[in-house]
Design a protein around this motif. Structure first.
Motif, PDB file in Angstrom:
ATOM      1  N   ALA A 278       0.918  -1.259  -0.029  1.00  0.00           N
ATOM      2  CA  ALA A 278      -0.078  -0.079   0.038  1.00  0.00           C
ATOM      3  C   ALA A 278       0.748   1.264  -0.085  1.00  0.00           C
ATOM      4  N   GLY A 279       2.099   1.307   0.650  1.00  0.00           N
ATOM      5  CA  GLY A 279       3.014   2.409   0.936  1.00  0.00           C
ATOM      6  C   GLY A 279       3.441   2.547  -0.268  1.00  0.00           C
ATOM      7  N   SER A 280       3.880   1.693  -1.260  1.00  0.00           N
ATOM      8  CA  SER A 280       4.324   1.585  -2.638  1.00  0.00           C
ATOM      9  C   SER A 280       3.568   2.308  -3.562  1.00  0.00           C
ATOM     10  N   LEU A 281       2.180   1.681  -3.402  1.00  0.00           N
ATOM     11  CA  LEU A 281       1.193   2.306  -4.254  1.00  0.00           C
ATOM     12  C   LEU A 281       1.051   3.871  -4.085  1.00  0.00           C
ATOM     13  N   ILE A 282       0.916   4.361  -2.923  1.00  0.00           N
ATOM     14  CA  ILE A 282       0.719   5.696  -2.495  1.00  0.00           C
ATOM     15  C   ILE A 282       2.080   6.521  -3.071  1.00  0.00           C
ATOM     16  N   CYS A 283       3.339   5.975  -2.991  1.00  0.00           N
ATOM     17  CA  CYS A 283       4.338   6.634  -3.484  1.00  0.00           C
ATOM     18  C   CYS A 283       4.190   6.740  -4.800  1.00  0.00           C
ATOM     19  N   ALA A 284       3.891   5.876  -5.609  1.00  0.00           N
ATOM     20  CA  ALA A 284       3.554   5.833  -7.292  1.00  0.00           C
ATOM     21  C   ALA A 284       2.593   6.735  -7.637  1.00  0.00           C
ATOM     22  N   ALA A 285       1.436   6.839  -6.815  1.00  0.00           N
ATOM     23  CA  ALA A 285       0.580   7.810  -7.548  1.00  0.00           C
ATOM     24  C   ALA A 285       0.599   9.335  -6.614  1.00  0.00           C
ATOM     25  N   ALA A 286       1.659   9.498  -6.044  1.00  0.00           N
ATOM     26  CA  ALA A 286       1.621  10.898  -5.031  1.00  0.00           C
ATOM     27  C   ALA A 286       1.901  11.845  -6.040  1.00  0.00           C
ATOM     28  N   PRO A 287       1.049  13.063  -5.979  1.00  0.00           N
ATOM     29  CA  PRO A 287       1.056  14.154  -6.661  1.00  0.00           C
ATOM     30  C   PRO A 287       1.943  15.205  -6.302  1.00  0.00           C
ATOM     31  N   ALA A 288       2.218  15.091  -4.717  1.00  0.00           N
ATOM     32  CA  ALA A 288       3.176  15.981  -4.342  1.00  0.00           C
ATOM     33  C   ALA A 288       3.789  15.210  -3.339  1.00  0.00           C
ATOM     34  N   MET A 289       4.842  16.099  -2.694  1.00  0.00           N
ATOM     35  CA  MET A 289       5.769  15.401  -1.647  1.00  0.00           C
ATOM     36  C   MET A 289       5.281  14.987  -0.583  1.00  0.00           C
ATOM     37  N   PRO A 290       4.229  15.635   0.212  1.00  0.00           N
ATOM     38  CA  PRO A 290       3.514  15.150   1.595  1.00  0.00           C
ATOM     39  C   PRO A 290       3.018  13.820   1.205  1.00  0.00           C
ATOM     40  N   ALA A 291       2.387  13.511   0.211  1.00  0.00           N
ATOM     41  CA  ALA A 291       1.518  12.350  -0.170  1.00  0.00           C
ATOM     42  C   ALA A 291       2.558  11.127  -0.221  1.00  0.00           C
TER      43      ALA A 291
END
Length: 474
Positions: free
Chosen positions: A101-114
């Motif tokens: 899940a963390g990897s997926l969030i990183c891959a889709a992150a639109p900005a650094m906080p995400a």
């Protein structure tokens, strides 16, 4: 599925037995967890500049590593402090899903906080997976193979220092940093689904008790501060952060010594106890080894070595660790104890020898001129490699049954702490010695001299501790 340990007939221990048909599934699952943690830690160093160029957030650059390290330590702690009755297999499944899940969030992150949220989730899951590898050893393998399994996990960390930057460079070169995270998601899902069939369902044999929240908060705060110090460019700021971190760790140790609710195995907070000296030896070995982070800079600045070649040369430290681990894999009893002492001596001597080999302006134009530095780098890693698995095995063997999970989780925790403190301390030394002011050749010469002189000193502590470690048969 019952514990594999009880189904294996006694026979001579061999490293290849880990890959026998009966043990191969568990070996792949546990080794895969360590690999995810180790490789991901090094991939980020390569793709991080591409991420910042794409989504911004340069002011938060250091937090991509800081949060991963701190969350990883918390993850390893969770293995031992999980809710009572929750089995190791359930923790493995949760850890794999969380990492994915963390990897997926990183891959889709639109900005650094995400992206930082994703990195924290990755680190937490990876820390659990790494801690679980050691926690599962006594359930998955018969005792003669504990040392072999520890050797394999140690070798994985060595290989990761080469594989991680290589994979990161592949994705960064094409601007495909998001894909570097996406490719991990299917793998973690497979791991989570497969765990039910490939890992044993073992009973929770821990003693009951409260969660040591105060110690956890103190330790995590110390890790965060020292990780920030390791990425800060201000020398005085680094010193303050490291000093506060040391005070927090000291406070945690004092509480551990006087509390019935402990984070670490009994005796860890008392230097007179053998398990305390084992963990301190591991910590100092990792602290000294982290001085290798400045080797590429010195090679390029002082000796005219190209960035590509300097990267491959520093990988010799990882190669030495891996070869050392396999070289001593068959040692036991007195030979294992000697390997630990020898490893500490080799690492310390090799680090100190980098003063004349690295702190010069000689051009490494041919192999003969380069050979001494190459040998020193290799021996730094080799020294750690020949003793690491034996330190792990001794810890697991002397910890009481009800504290095995604490002992196993603390191995990953101590490894991370040693690396974090080592990186921060190295930064303080080189900045104080003139790496940036006056900078240039003079500053680099001074920094290299002081770095390897001072970073070799903790190695003397490791040697002194190692000679007190008794053979397993004693």
């Amino acid at each position: 599925m019952s514990s594999i340990e009880n189904t294996m007939p006694p026979k001579p221990a061999s490293l290849f037995t880990l890959f026998s048909p009966r043990l191969l599934p568990a070996t792949l699952m546990l080794g895969g967890g360590v690999t995810l943690y180790a490789v991901e830690a090094y991939i980020m160093a390569t793709v991080a500049p591409s991420i910042v160029r794409d989504i911004g957030g340069l002011e938060l650059f250091s937090w991509m590593t800081t949060l991963f390290v701190a969350a990883g330590v918390l993850g390893s702690i969770t293995v031992a402090t999980r809710p009572k009755g929750m089995g190791l297999r359930a923790v493995y499944i949760a850890a794999a899903i969380l990492f994915g899940a963390g990897s997926l969030i990183c891959a889709a992150a639109p900005a650094m906080p995400a992206l930082l949220v994703g990195r924290a989730a990755q680190g937490y899951g990876a820390g659990m997976l790494s801690g679980l590898a050691y926690a599962f050893i006594r359930f998955v393998y018969p005792e003669p193979l504990w040392r072999k399994a520890s050797t394999l996990y140690a070798a994985i960390w060595g290989v990761a220092t080469v594989l991680g930057p290589t994979l990161g460079g592949f994705f960064a070169a094409g601007g495909a940093w998001r894909e570097a995270f996406i490719v991990l998601v299917p793998l973690t899902l497979v791991m989570a689904v497969s765990a039910r069939w490939l890992l044993p369902d073992v009973a929770d044999d821990r003693a009951g008790g409260k969660t040591p929240l105060i110690q956890i908060v103190l330790l995590l705060t110390a890790v965060l501060l020292v990780s920030i110090a390791g990425t800060s460019g201000h020398g005085s700021y680094k010193i303050v952060l490291i000093a506060v971190s040391i005070l927090l760790v000291t406070a945690m140790v004092m509480i551990e010594r006087n509390s019935d609710t402990r984070l670490l195995p009994f005796g860890t907070a008392m230097i007179t106890d053998p398990i305390s000296r084992l963990y301190l030896t591991m910590f100092t070995l990792m602290l000294v080894l982290t001085s290798d982070i400045y080797i590429p800079y010195f090679l390029q600045t002082l000796h005219g070595v190209t960035p590509l070649v300097s990267g491959y040369l520093v990988a010799l430290v990882a190669l030495g660790w891996t070869i050392g681990a396999f070289f001593s894999a068959s040692f036991s009893g007195r030979r294992a104890a000697v390997a630990i002492v020898t490893g500490c001596i080799l690492e310390t001597a090799a680090t100190a020898s980098l003063i004349p080999f690295m702190a010069t302006t000689a051009s490494f134009g041919d192999l003969v001129q380069l050979a001494p530095a190459v040998a020193a780098m290799f021996l730094m890693g080799f020294g750690v490699g020949i003793g690491w698995a034996h330190l792990v095995t001794r810890i697991i063997s002397i910890a009481s049954r009800v504290e095995q999970d604490k002992a196993s989780a603390a191995i990953s925790m101590v490894q991370s702490l040693g690396g974090a403190f080592g990186a921060a301390l190295a930064g303080v030394i080189v900045n104080g010695a003139g790496l940036t002011h006056p900078g240039g050749i003079a500053g680099s010469l001074s920094a290299a001299t002081w770095l390897y002189a001072l970073m070799a000193l903790p190695g003397l502590i490791a040697i002194a501790l190692s000679v007190t470690i008794k053979p397993a048969s004693a």
